[in-house]
Design an enzyme around this catalytic site. Structure first.
Site, PDB file in Angstrom:
ATOM      1  CD  GLN A 197     -17.217  22.161  -7.050  1.00 52.01           C
ATOM      2  OE1 GLN A 197     -17.752  21.977  -5.970  1.00 52.01           O
ATOM      3  NE2 GLN A 197     -17.852  21.998  -8.197  1.00 52.01           N
ATOM      4  CE  LYS A 200     -21.502  21.755  -3.945  1.00 51.79           C
ATOM      5  NZ  LYS A 200     -20.393  21.036  -4.580  1.00 51.79           N
ATOM      6  CG  ASP A 228     -19.221  15.291  -4.323  1.00 57.15           C
ATOM      7  OD1 ASP A 228     -20.412  15.637  -4.328  1.00 57.15           O
ATOM      8  OD2 ASP A 228     -18.290  16.054  -4.633  1.00 57.15           O
TER       9      ASP A 228
END
Length: 277
Positions: free
Chosen positions: A83, A39, A106
């Site tokens: 994450q 990313k 997200d």
């Protein structure tokens, strides 16, 4: 998609706004480190500002929540990515719910989950289902009227994937079935799928005889095995019957990252339009 994003990001920069993404990584989960590194590389290539905040596995929930609050208030950061998985002593939902919904790129905050479920375009679509939808749209595989079967009902992939495919618009209007661990005779269901999306977290769970001839098979899974990386679909067997099929690695993974960048750009635009918010 990445090429399109670069042009849009340059245009936003000319207006004095550089989209910024913060990735928060707790612990030493190997797959998470790889994914966050990818990313970061994608952000560099697209021209986004990014930070990766690595915390020890022993980090307390209170310390992590305090970091989230700091990022919520940081004007350089438009998108926050926590994450997963988090260490077991930290309550995942409590952390995800603390992220500012306007920075929740997200798409896990309840506000964004609700917006996506009703088709509100201001909500952030979770990057993996969004990536799968874009795979369909950009492959000119219109889901309208087709039977889409999703194997897996997680809040990260399965449920939001169903919501996106049900919506009235490009990449939607499918007839959707969601299978899970309690589904009876799952093979009979998957064999009906014109579009089969597999996100169950079990290596090569879907075998060739579970695929309808000519179906499009999208494998969201990525599992570490003794033989290396494997998807949730037995690729060799399924490819003998499928009309289209995604590989692992590759396929969905790069689309997920592209859609995460797209969400970060969306967040930066929204903040630029309403800087006081």
């Amino acid at each position: 998609m990445r090429g399109e994003l670069q042009g849009e990001i340059r245009e936003l920069k000319r207006r004095g706004v550089t989209p910024g993404l913060a990735a928060v990584l707790v612990g030493e989960h190997p797959a998470s480190h790889t994914y966050v590194r990818m990313k970061g590389k994608a952000c560099d290539e697209a021209g986004l500002y990014h930070e990766t905040l690595r915390l020890a596995a022993e980090t307390t929930e209170a310390e992590l929540l305090a970091l989230i609050e700091r990022l919520n208030a940081d004007h350089k950061i438009h998108g926050i990515l926590v994450q997963l998985p988090l260490p077991k002593h930290i309550k995942t939902q409590r952390v995800l719910h603390r992220v500012d919904p306007g920075k929740d790129v997200d798409g896990f905050h309840p506000e964004n989950v609700g917006k996506v479920s009703i088709g509100d375009p201001t909500g952030f679509r979770p990057a993996t289902p969004y990536g799968v939808q874009q795979l369909l749209v950009r492959s000119e595989l219109d889901p309208t009227g087709k039977h889409a079967v999703i194997v897996g009902r997680s809040t990260i992939v399965g449920r939001p994937m169903a919501a996106l495919l049900l919506q009235d618009g490009p990449g939607g209007n499918a007839t959707v079935t969601v299978c899970h661990s309690r589904t009876r005779d799952i093979k009979a269901v998957t064999r009906q799928a014109d579009i089969l999306i597999v996100a169950i977290g079990k290596p090569e769970f879907v075998t060739g005889d579970m695929v309808k001839p000519g179906a499009a098979v999208i494998d969201v899974g990525i599992n570490r095995t003794d033989d290396g990386l494997a998807g949730d679909v037995d690729f060799e067997a399924a490819s003998q019957r499928a009309g289209l099929i995604t590989p692992v690695p590759g396929g969905v993974g790069p689309m997920t990252i592209a859609c995460l960048l797209r969400n970060t750009l969306q967040a930066a635009r929204a903040r630029a339009a309403h800087p006081a918010v």
